[in-house]
Write a protein that holds these residues in place. Structure first.
Motif, PDB file in Angstrom:
ATOM      1  N   GLY A  49       0.811  -1.216   0.000  1.00  0.00           N
ATOM      2  CA  GLY A  49       0.000   0.000   0.000  1.00  0.00           C
ATOM      3  C   GLY A  49       0.840   1.259   0.000  1.00  0.00           C
ATOM      4  O   GLY A  49       0.459   2.283  -0.566  1.00  0.00           O
ATOM      5  N   GLU A  50       2.022   1.190   0.634  1.00  0.00           N
ATOM      6  CA  GLU A  50       2.906   2.354   0.654  1.00  0.00           C
ATOM      7  C   GLU A  50       3.967   2.281  -0.443  1.00  0.00           C
ATOM      8  O   GLU A  50       4.903   3.059  -0.466  1.00  0.00           O
ATOM      9  CB  GLU A  50       3.572   2.503   2.017  1.00  0.00           C
ATOM     10  N   GLY A  51       3.806   1.311  -1.354  1.00  0.00           N
ATOM     11  CA  GLY A  51       4.706   1.213  -2.501  1.00  0.00           C
ATOM     12  C   GLY A  51       5.982   0.438  -2.238  1.00  0.00           C
ATOM     13  O   GLY A  51       6.909   0.482  -3.044  1.00  0.00           O
ATOM     14  N   ASP A  52       6.049  -0.281  -1.122  1.00  0.00           N
ATOM     15  CA  ASP A  52       7.251  -1.033  -0.757  1.00  0.00           C
ATOM     16  C   ASP A  52       6.992  -2.531  -0.925  1.00  0.00           C
ATOM     17  O   ASP A  52       6.311  -3.144  -0.101  1.00  0.00           O
ATOM     18  CB  ASP A  52       7.632  -0.723   0.687  1.00  0.00           C
ATOM     19  N   SER A  53       7.533  -3.117  -1.954  1.00  0.00           N
ATOM     20  CA  SER A  53       7.415  -4.568  -2.143  1.00  0.00           C
ATOM     21  C   SER A  53       8.762  -5.257  -1.945  1.00  0.00           C
ATOM     22  O   SER A  53       8.861  -6.478  -2.105  1.00  0.00           O
ATOM     23  CB  SER A  53       6.870  -4.878  -3.546  1.00  0.00           C
ATOM     24  N   THR A  54       9.791  -4.480  -1.591  1.00  0.00           N
ATOM     25  CA  THR A  54      11.138  -5.039  -1.451  1.00  0.00           C
ATOM     26  C   THR A  54      11.336  -5.752  -0.123  1.00  0.00           C
ATOM     27  O   THR A  54      11.844  -6.879  -0.072  1.00  0.00           O
ATOM     28  CB  THR A  54      12.192  -3.921  -1.590  1.00  0.00           C
ATOM     29  N   ARG A  55      10.928  -5.122   0.970  1.00  0.00           N
ATOM     30  CA  ARG A  55      11.184  -5.731   2.278  1.00  0.00           C
ATOM     31  C   ARG A  55      10.369  -7.016   2.511  1.00  0.00           C
ATOM     32  O   ARG A  55      10.899  -7.967   3.099  1.00  0.00           O
ATOM     33  CB  ARG A  55      10.978  -4.698   3.381  1.00  0.00           C
ATOM     34  N   PRO A  56       9.104  -7.087   2.052  1.00  0.00           N
ATOM     35  CA  PRO A  56       8.419  -8.382   2.132  1.00  0.00           C
ATOM     36  C   PRO A  56       9.176  -9.485   1.384  1.00  0.00           C
ATOM     37  O   PRO A  56       9.151 -10.644   1.789  1.00  0.00           O
ATOM     38  CB  PRO A  56       7.065  -8.096   1.477  1.00  0.00           C
ATOM     39  N   MET A  57       9.859  -9.098   0.305  1.00  0.00           N
ATOM     40  CA  MET A  57      10.659 -10.070  -0.450  1.00  0.00           C
ATOM     41  C   MET A  57      11.782 -10.632   0.437  1.00  0.00           C
ATOM     42  O   MET A  57      12.026 -11.845   0.446  1.00  0.00           O
ATOM     43  CB  MET A  57      11.262  -9.405  -1.690  1.00  0.00           C
ATOM     44  N   TYR A  58      12.451  -9.755   1.173  1.00  0.00           N
ATOM     45  CA  TYR A  58      13.518 -10.209   2.064  1.00  0.00           C
ATOM     46  C   TYR A  58      12.978 -11.196   3.101  1.00  0.00           C
ATOM     47  O   TYR A  58      13.607 -12.216   3.395  1.00  0.00           O
ATOM     48  CB  TYR A  58      14.168  -9.021   2.781  1.00  0.00           C
ATOM     49  N   ALA A  59      11.809 -10.870   3.655  1.00  0.00           N
ATOM     50  CA  ALA A  59      11.201 -11.744   4.660  1.00  0.00           C
ATOM     51  C   ALA A  59      10.887 -13.115   4.067  1.00  0.00           C
ATOM     52  O   ALA A  59      11.109 -14.153   4.702  1.00  0.00           O
ATOM     53  CB  ALA A  59       9.928 -11.101   5.212  1.00  0.00           C
ATOM     54  N   MET A  60      10.396 -13.127   2.833  1.00  0.00           N
ATOM     55  CA  MET A  60      10.042 -14.385   2.184  1.00  0.00           C
ATOM     56  C   MET A  60      11.279 -15.216   1.859  1.00  0.00           C
ATOM     57  O   MET A  60      11.239 -16.450   1.931  1.00  0.00           O
ATOM     58  CB  MET A  60       9.256 -14.116   0.905  1.00  0.00           C
ATOM     59  N   ILE A  61      12.372 -14.566   1.499  1.00  0.00           N
ATOM     60  CA  ILE A  61      13.607 -15.296   1.197  1.00  0.00           C
ATOM     61  C   ILE A  61      14.089 -16.044   2.445  1.00  0.00           C
ATOM     62  O   ILE A  61      14.424 -17.234   2.386  1.00  0.00           O
ATOM     63  CB  ILE A  61      14.703 -14.332   0.689  1.00  0.00           C
ATOM     64  N   VAL A  62      14.107 -15.344   3.588  1.00  0.00           N
ATOM     65  CA  VAL A  62      14.508 -15.978   4.844  1.00  0.00           C
ATOM     66  C   VAL A  62      13.584 -17.154   5.161  1.00  0.00           C
ATOM     67  O   VAL A  62      14.022 -18.251   5.524  1.00  0.00           O
ATOM     68  CB  VAL A  62      14.480 -14.956   5.999  1.00  0.00           C
ATOM     69  N   ILE A  88       4.416 -28.813   9.811  1.00  0.00           N
ATOM     70  CA  ILE A  88       5.089 -28.069  10.890  1.00  0.00           C
ATOM     71  C   ILE A  88       6.166 -27.146  10.322  1.00  0.00           C
ATOM     72  O   ILE A  88       6.291 -25.987  10.732  1.00  0.00           O
ATOM     73  CB  ILE A  88       5.705 -29.055  11.912  1.00  0.00           C
ATOM     74  N   ALA A  89       6.928 -27.657   9.355  1.00  0.00           N
ATOM     75  CA  ALA A  89       7.981 -26.849   8.736  1.00  0.00           C
ATOM     76  C   ALA A  89       7.397 -25.630   8.043  1.00  0.00           C
ATOM     77  O   ALA A  89       7.955 -24.521   8.110  1.00  0.00           O
ATOM     78  CB  ALA A  89       8.763 -27.702   7.732  1.00  0.00           C
ATOM     79  N   THR A  90       6.255 -25.807   7.379  1.00  0.00           N
ATOM     80  CA  THR A  90       5.602 -24.694   6.684  1.00  0.00           C
ATOM     81  C   THR A  90       5.159 -23.613   7.663  1.00  0.00           C
ATOM     82  O   THR A  90       5.369 -22.424   7.426  1.00  0.00           O
ATOM     83  CB  THR A  90       4.390 -25.208   5.884  1.00  0.00           C
ATOM     84  N   LEU A  91       4.562 -24.017   8.777  1.00  0.00           N
ATOM     85  CA  LEU A  91       4.075 -23.040   9.751  1.00  0.00           C
ATOM     86  C   LEU A  91       5.213 -22.273  10.418  1.00  0.00           C
ATOM     87  O   LEU A  91       5.140 -21.053  10.584  1.00  0.00           O
ATOM     88  CB  LEU A  91       3.228 -23.745  10.817  1.00  0.00           C
ATOM     89  N   ILE A  92       6.260 -22.989  10.805  1.00  0.00           N
ATOM     90  CA  ILE A  92       7.393 -22.314  11.448  1.00  0.00           C
ATOM     91  C   ILE A  92       8.016 -21.290  10.494  1.00  0.00           C
ATOM     92  O   ILE A  92       8.341 -20.162  10.887  1.00  0.00           O
ATOM     93  CB  ILE A  92       8.452 -23.343  11.899  1.00  0.00           C
ATOM     94  N   SER A  93       8.162 -21.678   9.240  1.00  0.00           N
ATOM     95  CA  SER A  93       8.759 -20.778   8.245  1.00  0.00           C
ATOM     96  C   SER A  93       7.894 -19.549   8.016  1.00  0.00           C
ATOM     97  O   SER A  93       8.399 -18.427   7.905  1.00  0.00           O
ATOM     98  CB  SER A  93       8.958 -21.539   6.927  1.00  0.00           C
ATOM     99  N   ALA A  94       6.563 -19.746   7.934  1.00  0.00           N
ATOM    100  CA  ALA A  94       5.653 -18.615   7.727  1.00  0.00           C
ATOM    101  C   ALA A  94       5.650 -17.678   8.929  1.00  0.00           C
ATOM    102  O   ALA A  94       5.489 -16.457   8.786  1.00  0.00           O
ATOM    103  CB  ALA A  94       4.234 -19.127   7.452  1.00  0.00           C
ATOM    104  N   PHE A  95       5.826 -18.240  10.122  1.00  0.00           N
ATOM    105  CA  PHE A  95       5.842 -17.420  11.330  1.00  0.00           C
ATOM    106  C   PHE A  95       7.004 -16.436  11.316  1.00  0.00           C
ATOM    107  O   PHE A  95       6.886 -15.303  11.814  1.00  0.00           O
ATOM    108  CB  PHE A  95       5.924 -18.319  12.570  1.00  0.00           C
ATOM    109  N   PHE A  96       8.115 -16.837  10.717  1.00  0.00           N
ATOM    110  CA  PHE A  96       9.263 -15.939  10.633  1.00  0.00           C
ATOM    111  C   PHE A  96       8.971 -14.733   9.743  1.00  0.00           C
ATOM    112  O   PHE A  96       9.543 -13.658   9.936  1.00  0.00           O
ATOM    113  CB  PHE A  96      10.499 -16.697  10.146  1.00  0.00           C
ATOM    114  N   VAL A  97       8.097 -14.901   8.748  1.00  0.00           N
ATOM    115  CA  VAL A  97       7.679 -13.757   7.918  1.00  0.00           C
ATOM    116  C   VAL A  97       7.032 -12.697   8.800  1.00  0.00           C
ATOM    117  O   VAL A  97       7.337 -11.501   8.708  1.00  0.00           O
ATOM    118  CB  VAL A  97       6.697 -14.205   6.813  1.00  0.00           C
TER     119      VAL A  97
END
Length: 453
Positions: A162-175, A200-209
């Motif tokens: 919404g604020e024009g920032d799609s870069t930082r969500p990308m970093y979160a998804m990479i991690v 379980i692996a999917t949930l833990i990984s998504a939680f880090f986002v």
């Protein structure tokens, strides 16, 4: 504190629409690719447990799509409302909308968790899970309990977009994706948890986002928006702006899950559970292949909403046409690449145990399904135009028209009425997409021309 980087993102959002679209699309392509990898990574590791385990996870995939759909839908609603308020030069309203969005995400997550926990077995039985239902429940019950994690991790992206920032969500998804790749083999095989380990692996990984995005919002405090409770003042207008795009967008993605469920049942009827395994696995690959097209469309929501708020209607037309051109380039490149490498891609998911028996059918599916990609390039961009204009119901109708209407109609016609079997079902998807995507293009073009007048 607001970083100059995010102030620049807002300036670009309201400036050259082509530049804004490209700047937001590139990180989004990477983010959506990584998001698609969640299920694909699970499928690759689960395939080692056999075809039944793969089919069981495949039967739960439509339900997983419901969770992701509500997350992405609510994110789209937040992106529309926030971008529109930024276009209107009303930052306090945009701040208020961001905290509105988070509270709404939590409320919806609780409701969805309760409903799915009650309905998961009837849904899987209705889909024809049969002998694979044990695997489906092992995977599904864990994911359903973590619904808030799946929905929130996807919905928070909308605030940043919404604020024009799609870069930082990308970093979160990479991690998050790296963690998922590490955790999957550990939980599935080393800890001997099977398909439960994949969940379980999917949930833990998504939680880090969630943790990473929350860090930028509440600890580092360098986002353009300030989603703090001190900025919260409940208003019907903001809630309605989020909901009028977010709920229809969620329903349109829910419809995708409904289509996947019905289509799986159709395949079980005209083919076998192996055909379901082919579809669920192949469709994950389709989702990855079409990610650049969906990324451009997702970026288009914020660009159009900001210019709609600023009443720069000519920029809306420029952005729409440019989005279609860029998407078309991606579509043809992916079409050729997937067709040429169909056999190699299939071998990744059908190379061991009983999974080997689906290799030929999976190769055929991948080679044929790509035919509709170029029309998807114009269809997706055109549907997202309506979300950017706040016409969520129209966008929802277009998706239902495409999936439940044309695509499912042709699939049943070819597979059952004409008795072409599984191949007829594949061709039903192709023809349905081609027809509906072109109708959506005409609809969007006429709508924008009316705005200009």
């Amino acid at each position: 504190m607001q970083s100059s980087e995010n102030s620049d993102s807002v300036d670009i959002l309201l400036g050259n629409p082509k530049k804004a679209l490209l700047r937001m699309s590139m990180p989004l392509i990477i983010s959506l690719l990584i998001s698609s990898l969640y299920n694909l990574i699970d499928a690759a590791w689960v395939s080692g447990l056999g075809a039944d385990a793969l089919a069981g996870v495949g039967f739960f995939t439509p339900i997983f799509m419901i969770l992701v759909g509500f997350g992405n839908g609510l994110g789209a609603g937040a992106a529309f409302a926030i971008s529109k308020y930024i276009g209107e030069e009303n930052k306090s309203k945009a701040d208020n909308a961001s905290i509105h969005s988070i509270l709404l995400d939590i409320l919806v997550s609780v409701i969805i968790t309760i409903l799915l926990w009650i309905l998961i077995i009837p849904i899987l039985n209705a889909m024809g899970a049969g002998q694979t239902i044990g695997y489906a429940l092992d995977y599904g019950n864990i994911v359903v309990l973590g619904s808030v994690i799946i929905i929130m991790s996807n919905a928070l992206y909308g605030i940043f977009r919404g604020e024009g920032d799609s870069t930082r969500p990308m970093y979160a998804m990479i991690v998050s994706a790296i963690l998922n790749m590490i955790f999957d083999p550990i939980f599935i095989y080393y800890l001997n948890l099977g398909v439960k380990g994949a969940a379980i692996a999917t949930l833990i990984s998504a939680f880090f986002v969630i943790l990473i995005l929350m860090y930028w919002m509440y600890i580092k405090k360098d986002t353009y928006l300030n989603p703090f409770f001190s900025n919260f003042n409940f208003t019907n207008e903001i809630s309605f702006d989020i909901v009028k795009v977010g709920i229809p967008a969620s329903i349109q993605l829910l419809n995708n899950a409904f289509f996947a469920a019905v289509f799986s049942a159709l395949l079980a009827f005209v083919g076998s559970t192996d055909s379901v395994a082919v579809y669920s696995t192949g469709w994950r690959i389709v989702i990855i292949g079409t990610t650049p097209i969906l990324a451009v469309g997702t970026a288009l929501i914020s660009v159009i909403a900001a210019n709609y708020g600023a009443q720069n209607y000519k920029n809306i037309q420029i952005a729409h046409r440019y989005a279609m051109k860029v998407s078309m380039i991606f579509a043809f490149a992916i079409l050729i690449l997937t067709n040429v490498l169909a056999g190699d891609i299939a071998s990744i998911f059908a190379s061991s145990g009983t999974s080997v028996r689906i290799a030929g059918e999976l190769t055929s599916f991948l080679a044929w399904i790509v035919i509709y990609y170029p029309t998807m390039a114009v269809g997706v961009a055109s549907t997202y135009v309506f979300q950017g204009l706040g016409k969520g119901l129209t966008a929802m109708f277009q998706t239902i028209m495409r999936e439940t209407g044309f695509t499912l109609f042709f699939a049943v016609l070819f597979a059952v009425v004409f008795n072409w079997g599984v191949w007829g079902a594949w061709m039903g998807i192709v023809l349905g997409e081609i027809v509906s995507n072109n109708l959506t293009l005409i609809w969007a073009d006429l709508t924008i021309k009316k705005l200009l007048k």
